[in-house]
Design a protein around this motif. Structure first.
Motif, PDB file in Angstrom:
ATOM      1  N   GLY A 104       2.759  18.992  39.018  1.00 24.59           N
ATOM      2  CA  GLY A 104       2.013  19.934  38.196  1.00 24.59           C
ATOM      3  C   GLY A 104       1.322  21.016  38.992  1.00 24.59           C
ATOM      4  O   GLY A 104       0.469  21.733  38.455  1.00 24.59           O
ATOM      5  N   ILE A 105       1.670  21.178  40.277  1.00 23.20           N
ATOM      6  CA  ILE A 105       1.012  22.210  41.074  1.00 23.20           C
ATOM      7  C   ILE A 105       1.550  23.579  40.696  1.00 23.20           C
ATOM      8  O   ILE A 105       2.593  23.717  40.081  1.00 23.20           O
ATOM      9  CB  ILE A 105       1.190  21.962  42.589  1.00 23.20           C
ATOM     10  N   ARG A 106       0.799  24.612  41.060  1.00 24.65           N
ATOM     11  CA  ARG A 106       1.203  25.986  40.781  1.00 24.65           C
ATOM     12  C   ARG A 106       2.340  26.392  41.719  1.00 24.65           C
ATOM     13  O   ARG A 106       2.449  25.887  42.833  1.00 24.65           O
ATOM     14  CB  ARG A 106       0.013  26.932  40.975  1.00 24.65           C
ATOM     15  N   VAL A 107       3.140  27.344  41.291  1.00 20.58           N
ATOM     16  CA  VAL A 107       4.276  27.769  42.115  1.00 20.58           C
ATOM     17  C   VAL A 107       3.800  28.401  43.420  1.00 20.58           C
ATOM     18  O   VAL A 107       4.427  28.231  44.474  1.00 20.58           O
ATOM     19  CB  VAL A 107       5.189  28.741  41.321  1.00 20.58           C
ATOM     20  N   SER A 108       2.667  29.105  43.382  1.00 29.00           N
ATOM     21  CA  SER A 108       2.129  29.681  44.617  1.00 29.00           C
ATOM     22  C   SER A 108       1.689  28.581  45.575  1.00 29.00           C
ATOM     23  O   SER A 108       1.827  28.723  46.800  1.00 29.00           O
ATOM     24  CB  SER A 108       0.950  30.600  44.305  1.00 29.00           C
TER      25      SER A 108
ATOM     26  N   ASP B 164      12.762  28.421  27.229  1.00 34.73           N
ATOM     27  CA  ASP B 164      12.959  29.164  28.481  1.00 34.73           C
ATOM     28  C   ASP B 164      11.624  29.241  29.211  1.00 34.73           C
ATOM     29  O   ASP B 164      10.857  30.197  29.053  1.00 34.73           O
ATOM     30  CB  ASP B 164      13.487  30.566  28.198  1.00 34.73           C
ATOM     31  N   ILE B 165      11.334  28.229  29.998  1.00 40.28           N
ATOM     32  CA  ILE B 165      10.059  28.170  30.698  1.00 40.28           C
ATOM     33  C   ILE B 165      10.253  28.424  32.188  1.00 40.28           C
ATOM     34  O   ILE B 165      11.347  28.262  32.719  1.00 40.28           O
ATOM     35  CB  ILE B 165       9.355  26.814  30.498  1.00 40.28           C
ATOM     36  N   GLY B 166       9.175  28.829  32.841  1.00 40.27           N
ATOM     37  CA  GLY B 166       9.166  29.013  34.282  1.00 40.27           C
ATOM     38  C   GLY B 166       8.349  27.913  34.936  1.00 40.27           C
ATOM     39  O   GLY B 166       8.071  26.874  34.325  1.00 40.27           O
ATOM     40  N   PRO B 167       7.923  28.129  36.175  1.00 36.95           N
ATOM     41  CA  PRO B 167       7.126  27.117  36.875  1.00 36.95           C
ATOM     42  C   PRO B 167       5.861  26.712  36.129  1.00 36.95           C
ATOM     43  O   PRO B 167       5.473  25.544  36.144  1.00 36.95           O
ATOM     44  CB  PRO B 167       6.798  27.810  38.202  1.00 36.95           C
ATOM     45  N   HIS B 168       5.202  27.686  35.475  1.00 40.94           N
ATOM     46  CA  HIS B 168       3.973  27.332  34.756  1.00 40.94           C
ATOM     47  C   HIS B 168       4.286  26.442  33.562  1.00 40.94           C
ATOM     48  O   HIS B 168       3.478  25.598  33.171  1.00 40.94           O
ATOM     49  CB  HIS B 168       3.229  28.586  34.311  1.00 40.94           C
ATOM     50  N   GLY B 169       5.477  26.626  32.983  1.00 45.87           N
ATOM     51  CA  GLY B 169       5.893  25.747  31.898  1.00 45.87           C
ATOM     52  C   GLY B 169       6.105  24.322  32.377  1.00 45.87           C
ATOM     53  O   GLY B 169       5.807  23.362  31.658  1.00 45.87           O
ATOM     54  N   LEU B 170       6.625  24.162  33.597  1.00 42.71           N
ATOM     55  CA  LEU B 170       6.758  22.814  34.166  1.00 42.71           C
ATOM     56  C   LEU B 170       5.389  22.207  34.427  1.00 42.71           C
ATOM     57  O   LEU B 170       5.191  20.998  34.255  1.00 42.71           O
ATOM     58  CB  LEU B 170       7.557  22.861  35.469  1.00 42.71           C
ATOM     59  N   ARG B 171       4.440  23.031  34.833  1.00 43.69           N
ATOM     60  CA  ARG B 171       3.065  22.568  35.029  1.00 43.69           C
ATOM     61  C   ARG B 171       2.469  22.098  33.698  1.00 43.69           C
ATOM     62  O   ARG B 171       1.854  21.033  33.615  1.00 43.69           O
ATOM     63  CB  ARG B 171       2.246  23.713  35.630  1.00 43.69           C
ATOM     64  N   HIS B 172       2.667  22.906  32.652  1.00 44.54           N
ATOM     65  CA  HIS B 172       2.215  22.499  31.313  1.00 44.54           C
ATOM     66  C   HIS B 172       2.870  21.185  30.899  1.00 44.54           C
ATOM     67  O   HIS B 172       2.214  20.292  30.350  1.00 44.54           O
ATOM     68  CB  HIS B 172       2.576  23.580  30.282  1.00 44.54           C
ATOM     69  N   SER B 173       4.165  21.095  31.142  1.00 43.56           N
ATOM     70  CA  SER B 173       4.901  19.889  30.733  1.00 43.56           C
ATOM     71  C   SER B 173       4.400  18.666  31.473  1.00 43.56           C
ATOM     72  O   SER B 173       4.210  17.593  30.878  1.00 43.56           O
ATOM     73  CB  SER B 173       6.403  20.086  30.993  1.00 43.56           C
ATOM     74  N   ALA B 174       4.174  18.795  32.783  1.00 42.95           N
ATOM     75  CA  ALA B 174       3.681  17.667  33.574  1.00 42.95           C
ATOM     76  C   ALA B 174       2.341  17.182  33.045  1.00 42.95           C
ATOM     77  O   ALA B 174       2.120  15.967  32.879  1.00 42.95           O
ATOM     78  CB  ALA B 174       3.555  18.080  35.038  1.00 42.95           C
TER      79      ALA B 174
END
Length: 312
Positions: free
Chosen positions: A161-165, A254-264
């Motif tokens: 769930g970390i940020r992409v940066s 269609d999610i990006g990295p932040h969507g994976l963070r939300h999902s986690a």
């Protein structure tokens, strides 16, 4: 700042913005992305000011000017979230300029920050998350170092769930493979420790043994994730990887990295994780930010109930 309708650069203003950028970086610990956004907001405001009151410089900033600028932004269709950020940008700048003696008074003291409407983020179902991880794993089985890296990107983003940066900023020494822990440097230079599971560990092992050695170069340094030229991976490349992976999952948003963070975060709470534990894992400064994910879980629960219950 303008001549005959053509914008020109004011050396004094540019020096001021450079000093403000240094303040944001060194004293406030703001990321490059945030600093770029703040400076863009300021340049927009100063251009607006120059068009209304040429030759006044910073001294022409007043509460009516600030309100007019925000009103023009709103009329142009700027979202409430962006207006809120731009207001924060200006309030931070004018407070700094007052302390530096560049302003005799702070015109933004009474400027209200618009409240952004908090919309529920798009998240994957748990089965869609599994499909996405499987898609990334199958692509890596051919031995291509970029595919091996891409598998690690999606696995680690979803596992932690970390940020992409934060992911792209990791060095090899930030990973404790024996205990499966990451040392993450988050917003405001705050450090936290985040665990990851066995699938992410397998992806990491493959990357370190069969992926990274094929891309490493003199410019790699200690960076964990590398781009095609061997330098530290840019977050924009990681976003592209996530979007392409999601496109392989039928029916997935269609999610990006932040969507994976939300999902986690959502899946952790659905699995019974404590809200404060999730707050620590995500690196949220306040619990209120983390509580958004409880609303996501409730919304998903209601959607399933409405669809499945005969008397819904």
């Amino acid at each position: 700042m303008t001549t005959g309708g053509q914008e020109r650069s004011d050396p004094g203003i540019e020096r001021c913005l450079e000093e403000f950028d240094q303040y944001l970086a060194l004293e406030r610990g703001r990321s490059e992305h945030t600093r770029r956004a703040y400076l863009g907001d300021l340049r927009s405001l100063l251009t607006f000011l120059a068009q209304r009151s040429p030759d006044t410089g910073l001294g022409g900033l007043s509460l009516p000017v600030l309100r007019s600028w925000l009103a023009a932004q709103a009329a142009a269709g700027t979202s409430r979230a962006t207006l809120a950020r731009r207001t924060s940008s200006i309030k931070t700048f004018t407070a700094w300029a007052l302390r530096k003696g560049l302003l005799s008074a702070d015109p933004a003291t009474r400027l209200q920050v618009p409240k952004a409407r908090r919309t529920l983020p798009a998240v994957l179902r748990q089965d869609q998350a599994v499909e996405a991880m499987d898609a990334a794993k199958s692509g890596a089985q051919q031995g291509d170092p970029l595919a091996i890296r891409d598998r690690l990107i999606v696995e680690m983003l979803y596992a932690t769930g970390i940020r992409v940066s934060e992911l792209c900023g990791l060095d090899i020494d930030d990973v404790d493979t024996s205990r499966r822990l990451l040392r993450v440097l988050g917003k405001g230079n705050k450090q936290r420790t985040v665990p990851y599971g066995e699938p992410a560990h397998a992806a990491l092992t493959a990357w370190l043994s069969a992926g990274r050695p094929k891309l490493v170069s003199e410019g790699s340094g200690a960076a964990l994730l590398l781009g095609v030229r061997g330098k530290r991976l840019d977050p924009r490349q990681a976003r592209t990887v996530v979007h392409e992976t999601m496109s392989a999952v039928a029916g997935a948003p269609d999610i990006g990295p932040h969507g994976l963070r939300h999902s986690a975060a959502t899946h952790l709470l659905e699995g019974g994780a404590d809200l404060r534990v999730v707050q620590e894992l995500l690196g949220h400064s306040t619990l209120a930010t983390t509580q958004l994910y409880t609303h996501v879980s409730v919304a998903r629960l209601r959607a399933v109930h409405d669809q499945a219950h005969p008397r819904a």
